[in-house]
Design an enzyme around this catalytic site. Sequence first.
Site, PDB file in Angstrom:
ATOM      1  N   PHE A  83       3.157   6.541  -2.758  1.00 55.21           N
ATOM      2  CA  PHE A  83       3.475   5.780  -1.550  1.00 55.21           C
ATOM      3  C   PHE A  83       2.233   5.113  -0.950  1.00 55.21           C
ATOM      4  O   PHE A  83       2.163   4.863   0.250  1.00 55.21           O
ATOM      5  CB  PHE A  83       4.110   6.710  -0.501  1.00 55.21           C
ATOM      6  N   TYR A  84       1.254   4.793  -1.792  1.00 53.89           N
ATOM      7  CA  TYR A  84       0.012   4.174  -1.324  1.00 53.89           C
ATOM      8  C   TYR A  84       0.108   2.653  -1.307  1.00 53.89           C
ATOM      9  O   TYR A  84      -0.582   1.967  -2.035  1.00 53.89           O
ATOM     10  CB  TYR A  84      -1.146   4.586  -2.240  1.00 53.89           C
ATOM     11  N   GLY A  85       0.981   2.124  -0.488  1.00 55.57           N
ATOM     12  CA  GLY A  85       1.085   0.672  -0.399  1.00 55.57           C
ATOM     13  C   GLY A  85       1.711   0.259   0.919  1.00 55.57           C
ATOM     14  O   GLY A  85       2.604   0.952   1.417  1.00 55.57           O
ATOM     15  N   THR A 111      -4.631  -0.640  -1.840  1.00 60.51           N
ATOM     16  CA  THR A 111      -3.294  -1.176  -1.555  1.00 60.51           C
ATOM     17  C   THR A 111      -2.810  -0.776  -0.162  1.00 60.51           C
ATOM     18  O   THR A 111      -1.662  -1.018   0.180  1.00 60.51           O
ATOM     19  CB  THR A 111      -2.283  -0.678  -2.609  1.00 60.51           C
TER      20      THR A 111
END
Length: 334
Positions: free
Chosen positions: A54-56, A23
């Site tokens: 918060f991996y996007g 992502t």
Amino acid sequence: MSSPPTIAGRQVGETGFGLMNFTGRSYIIPDEEIFACLNTSLEKGANFFVSGEFYGIRDPEDNLHMLNRYFKAHPEALDKVVLSVKAGMDWKTRTPDSKPESLRRSIDNILAKTGRTYIDVFCIARVDPKVPLEESYAVVKEYIQAGKIGSFCLSECSADTIKKALMILPREYISCVELEVSLWSTEIFENGVAEVCRENGIPIAAYSPLGRGFLSGQFKSAADIPEGDLRRLFDRYQPENFGKNLELVEKVKVIAEKKGVTPSQLAVAWVRQCGGEGLRLIPIFGATKKEQVAENLVPVSLSTAEMAEIDQILKSFKPTGGRYFGAMESMLYQ
């Protein structure tokens, strides 16, 4: 032969799988391809998955939504996966946020968005200098005792922070320390972090063992990095640094060819073995194709002579540029 590593009291594979790339790219990767990668990882024994709140790029929480869809589509994976999720960052300002109310909100959000009632490992991404460790870790202790998280992971911290954590939390609450370790990221062996982990039997979840893909040899110049790719921001990928850092890749390729393995396989194997006696490192690689996942999970063992040859290369090579960029670099080893 050493015993299998354990995280949060559960056995995991000798290599883990980082999920950020799914992502964190400028393009959307179909669920079908993502799930094929995750299933391949589990089939190969790599059941330690590392995610983040918060991996996007489009939506910071995209990785959590992805996991929710995966577990709904593959409920048999729920009991197989040992899941670590990091938080503790205000992603709008790119600054650490370990205030107790923020951590509580994050843990509750992670559980809700992933559709799980329990997370094996909760990780605070960076040390927040504005909040005393005692206040942040009180939340960790609260959620472990409530049975909502299984353990705690420190990330990109100093040796002193690990020592303080061990004074605040019971040792059994700390499952691992997450740090960048690779052929061009060896600082933990110079700044005391590796030694503290060795002394206390704390495994290191070694992320980016392939230098964010650089050490795999897939890039020949800075122009090969796609537009919109975050790596275009990193110091070591800048055109003025790229060629100098490529020298390490070329030297590693020679050893890999002699051994009959790929540069990626050699790089992952080196991380797994570089800790020496008494220190467990679990390489956490990322990949977006199931063929890459399978490649990186081929069992490779380096001989004493091969490790010595690589160490000689590293002694003569110093990476050009920081691991991150700007303010992100200043958050390391706090």
